[in-house]
Scaffold this motif. Structure first.
Motif, PDB file in Angstrom:
ATOM      1  N   PRO A  62       0.822  -1.239   0.020  1.00 47.61           N
ATOM      2  CA  PRO A  62       0.075  -0.063   0.162  1.00 47.61           C
ATOM      3  C   PRO A  62       0.854   1.284  -0.027  1.00 47.61           C
ATOM      4  O   PRO A  62       1.951   1.285   0.393  1.00 47.61           O
ATOM      5  CB  PRO A  62      -0.836  -0.221   1.434  1.00 47.61           C
ATOM      6  N   ALA A  63       0.449   2.323  -0.693  1.00 42.51           N
ATOM      7  CA  ALA A  63       0.930   3.523  -0.642  1.00 42.51           C
ATOM      8  C   ALA A  63       0.888   4.138   0.963  1.00 42.51           C
ATOM      9  O   ALA A  63       0.086   3.615   1.926  1.00 42.51           O
ATOM     10  CB  ALA A  63       0.173   4.708  -1.479  1.00 42.51           C
ATOM     11  N   VAL A  64       2.019   5.046   1.225  1.00 41.64           N
ATOM     12  CA  VAL A  64       1.985   5.694   2.698  1.00 41.64           C
ATOM     13  C   VAL A  64       0.708   5.890   3.370  1.00 41.64           C
ATOM     14  O   VAL A  64       0.053   5.506   4.412  1.00 41.64           O
ATOM     15  CB  VAL A  64       2.948   6.723   2.953  1.00 41.64           C
ATOM     16  N   ARG A  65      -0.033   6.801   2.368  1.00 41.17           N
ATOM     17  CA  ARG A  65      -1.409   7.326   2.967  1.00 41.17           C
ATOM     18  C   ARG A  65      -2.305   6.290   3.112  1.00 41.17           C
ATOM     19  O   ARG A  65      -3.074   6.354   4.424  1.00 41.17           O
ATOM     20  CB  ARG A  65      -1.794   8.051   1.827  1.00 41.17           C
ATOM     21  N   VAL A  66      -2.128   5.107   2.504  1.00 36.31           N
ATOM     22  CA  VAL A  66      -3.200   4.184   2.746  1.00 36.31           C
ATOM     23  C   VAL A  66      -2.787   3.264   4.039  1.00 36.31           C
ATOM     24  O   VAL A  66      -3.646   2.861   4.814  1.00 36.31           O
ATOM     25  CB  VAL A  66      -3.216   3.232   1.359  1.00 36.31           C
ATOM     26  N   LEU A  67      -1.551   3.023   4.174  1.00 36.28           N
ATOM     27  CA  LEU A  67      -1.054   2.303   5.258  1.00 36.28           C
ATOM     28  C   LEU A  67      -1.301   3.090   6.407  1.00 36.28           C
ATOM     29  O   LEU A  67      -1.929   2.314   7.378  1.00 36.28           O
ATOM     30  CB  LEU A  67       0.551   2.115   4.899  1.00 36.28           C
ATOM     31  N   THR A  68      -1.000   4.165   6.541  1.00 40.82           N
ATOM     32  CA  THR A  68      -1.384   5.194   7.696  1.00 40.82           C
ATOM     33  C   THR A  68      -2.972   5.034   8.180  1.00 40.82           C
ATOM     34  O   THR A  68      -3.284   4.789   9.436  1.00 40.82           O
ATOM     35  CB  THR A  68      -1.218   6.578   7.175  1.00 40.82           C
ATOM     36  N   LYS A  69      -3.596   5.030   7.124  1.00 43.29           N
ATOM     37  CA  LYS A  69      -5.159   5.157   7.482  1.00 43.29           C
ATOM     38  C   LYS A  69      -5.757   3.757   7.843  1.00 43.29           C
ATOM     39  O   LYS A  69      -6.179   3.610   8.891  1.00 43.29           O
ATOM     40  CB  LYS A  69      -5.924   5.364   6.137  1.00 43.29           C
ATOM     41  N   ALA A  70      -5.093   2.785   7.329  1.00 49.00           N
ATOM     42  CA  ALA A  70      -5.404   1.296   7.541  1.00 49.00           C
ATOM     43  C   ALA A  70      -4.767   0.709   8.967  1.00 49.00           C
ATOM     44  O   ALA A  70      -5.371   0.071   9.722  1.00 49.00           O
ATOM     45  CB  ALA A  70      -4.825   0.227   6.562  1.00 49.00           C
ATOM     46  N   ILE A  71      -3.500   1.193   9.297  1.00 49.02           N
ATOM     47  CA  ILE A  71      -2.933   0.901  10.648  1.00 49.02           C
ATOM     48  C   ILE A  71      -3.753   1.705  11.722  1.00 49.02           C
ATOM     49  O   ILE A  71      -4.073   1.172  12.637  1.00 49.02           O
ATOM     50  CB  ILE A  71      -1.457   1.599  10.738  1.00 49.02           C
ATOM     51  N   ASN A  81      -0.610   7.507  12.271  1.00 47.95           N
ATOM     52  CA  ASN A  81      -0.284   8.852  12.114  1.00 47.95           C
ATOM     53  C   ASN A  81       1.410   8.531  11.544  1.00 47.95           C
ATOM     54  O   ASN A  81       2.056   7.971  11.849  1.00 47.95           O
ATOM     55  CB  ASN A  81      -0.425   9.710  13.186  1.00 47.95           C
ATOM     56  N   SER A  82       1.475   9.748  10.648  1.00 46.64           N
ATOM     57  CA  SER A  82       2.865   9.508  10.166  1.00 46.64           C
ATOM     58  C   SER A  82       4.015   9.805  11.183  1.00 46.64           C
ATOM     59  O   SER A  82       5.112   9.160  10.928  1.00 46.64           O
ATOM     60  CB  SER A  82       3.076  10.631   8.844  1.00 46.64           C
ATOM     61  N   LYS A  83       3.810  10.605  12.069  1.00 41.56           N
ATOM     62  CA  LYS A  83       4.718  10.732  13.009  1.00 41.56           C
ATOM     63  C   LYS A  83       5.280   9.426  13.602  1.00 41.56           C
ATOM     64  O   LYS A  83       6.386   9.167  13.832  1.00 41.56           O
ATOM     65  CB  LYS A  83       4.282  11.616  14.101  1.00 41.56           C
ATOM     66  N   TYR A  84       4.003   8.562  14.021  1.00 48.29           N
ATOM     67  CA  TYR A  84       4.454   7.595  14.734  1.00 48.29           C
ATOM     68  C   TYR A  84       5.395   6.568  13.631  1.00 48.29           C
ATOM     69  O   TYR A  84       6.260   5.915  13.967  1.00 48.29           O
ATOM     70  CB  TYR A  84       3.345   6.586  15.182  1.00 48.29           C
ATOM     71  N   LEU A  85       4.722   6.452  12.782  1.00 49.41           N
ATOM     72  CA  LEU A  85       5.348   5.548  11.487  1.00 49.41           C
ATOM     73  C   LEU A  85       6.786   5.856  11.126  1.00 49.41           C
ATOM     74  O   LEU A  85       7.581   5.177  10.819  1.00 49.41           O
ATOM     75  CB  LEU A  85       4.327   5.237  10.237  1.00 49.41           C
ATOM     76  N   TYR A  86       6.832   7.088  10.946  1.00 45.39           N
ATOM     77  CA  TYR A  86       8.266   7.789  10.607  1.00 45.39           C
ATOM     78  C   TYR A  86       9.342   7.473  11.793  1.00 45.39           C
ATOM     79  O   TYR A  86      10.589   7.367  11.563  1.00 45.39           O
ATOM     80  CB  TYR A  86       8.342   8.989  10.143  1.00 45.39           C
ATOM     81  N   GLU A  87       8.797   7.612  12.807  1.00 46.21           N
ATOM     82  CA  GLU A  87       9.678   7.261  14.131  1.00 46.21           C
ATOM     83  C   GLU A  87      10.268   5.892  14.041  1.00 46.21           C
ATOM     84  O   GLU A  87      11.394   5.491  14.471  1.00 46.21           O
ATOM     85  CB  GLU A  87       8.973   7.570  15.347  1.00 46.21           C
TER      86      GLU A  87
END
Lengths: 110, 138, 102
Positions: A62-71, A81-87
């Protein structure tokens, strides 16, 4: 450059993505992380396992946006949220986590 | 604050059966990439394109990747308007039951599942295509 | 020995199958594969043309290509034989020539 894990050699592309996703096993993810100077925690594994399940079901990373939403939907807003995932994955959640999960690079990711 | 970009109506027109040519897979990949640009996207399946959406595709025997599973992910990419031409189905002896049920989850409605696939007649489809700013053919 | 005609295009997309049926000699064989398998299915706009040609030529269709497209062996027009890749090879050896209709 092939990846050497437990005395076995695994073919990868020039960016380190596994050539054959059927060859994937958890030790490969650990080895890739070690090479990047990272250590995989429970939280990393949640995302890696999620990606593998997503690929199994839809045949794409999945694209990042899709991954973030699904997670967010599956594991809660504090993780979606992207902060958590980028950390967790400073090289980019889709790119780096997909690599550890043995998946191809997400479509549209350059 | 970021400036709101212009939103155009983009339509991806799919008219080929899958696997025999590369068009179906190429279109799907372009759609997945284009979905990142927050445009108003519609997908149209007409003529042999309707075969792209059949259920139970099994590509083990031809050694190709079964990308039909990916159509179910389109909802995650906020693609909610997938039109199938009714007459194309009829000419091929197919019905809606032969197609995958494509849905999306509405985030603003407690993730309720809603249909994203619509079988439409020739006249309605003609209207939909005529309203587009850009039509890309595959 | 007769000729084997192979058609890999959908009859909705090209006129390959129509031309093949118009020109194939009586007693020859026609194999439908890749997108050509669409021509082997019942209840399509082209089913009658294929069924009518059955008295002059024998029809075969490649099963793996039917499955890949989510179509069902059970919906193949009666009288068309569903074969696999080995059957394809056998057909090519059993006929004097293979003509491909692109």
């Amino acid at each position: 450059m092939p990846l050497e894990v437990n005395g076995q050699s695994y073919e990868t592309d020039e960016e380190g993505y596994l050539a054959d996703l059927n060859q994937w096993q958890p030790d490969l993810a650990e080895a890739m992380a070690t090479a990047d100077g990272a250590e995989l925690s429970e939280n990393h594994w949640e995302v890696i396992n999620f990606l593998r399940e997503y690929y199994e079901e839809y045949q794409i990373a999945p694209a990042v946006r899709v991954l973030t939403k699904a997670i967010g939907k599956k594991l809660g807003k504090d993780k979606g949220n992207s902060k958590y995932l980028y950390e967790l994955f400073p090289y980019g959640p889709a790119k780096q986590a997909c690599k550890y999960a043995g998946l191809p690079k997400p479509t549209g990711c350059v | 604050m970021e400036e709101e970009g212009i939103v155009k109506k983009f339509c991806y027109m799919n008219r080929k059966a899958p696997y025999g040519t590369i068009y179906a897979l190429e279109s799907l990949e372009v759609v997945l990439i284009a979905a990142a640009f927050d445009q108003d996207i519609s997908l149209v399946f007409a003529d042999d394109g309707v075969y792209q959406l059949t259920k139970n595709q099994d590509t083990d025997g031809i050694g190709m990747k079964n990308f039909s599973k990916t159509y179910s992910a389109l909802g995650d990419y906020d693609i909610k308007k997938i039109y199938v031409e009714k007459e194309s189905l009829e000419e091929r002896g197919l019905t809606t039951d032969d197609l995958q049920a494509l849905k999306y989850e509405d985030e603003d409605d407690d993730w309720a599942e809603k249909d994203s696939l619509f079988v439409v007649g020739r006249d309605e489809l003609s209207k939909i295509i005529n309203e587009q700013d850009v039509v890309l053919s595959f | 020995m007769s000729a084997l005609h192979i058609v890999n295009k959908s009859p909705f997309e090209r006129n390959s199958l129509a031309s093949c049926l118009r020109l194939a000699a009586k007693g020859s064989a026609v194999l439908l594969f890749e997108d050509g398998v669409i021509g082997a299915m019942k209840n399509t706009k082209h089913s009658d043309a294929v069924a009518n040609a059955m008295s002059d030529v024998s029809f075969y269709v490649l099963g793996p290509d039917i499955k890949a497209r989510g179509l069902n062996d059970g919906n193949v027009i009666d009288g068309i034989k569903v074969i696999d890749y080995d059957g394809f090879v056998d057909l090519t050896t059993e006929h004097k020539s293979v003509q491909s209709w692109l």
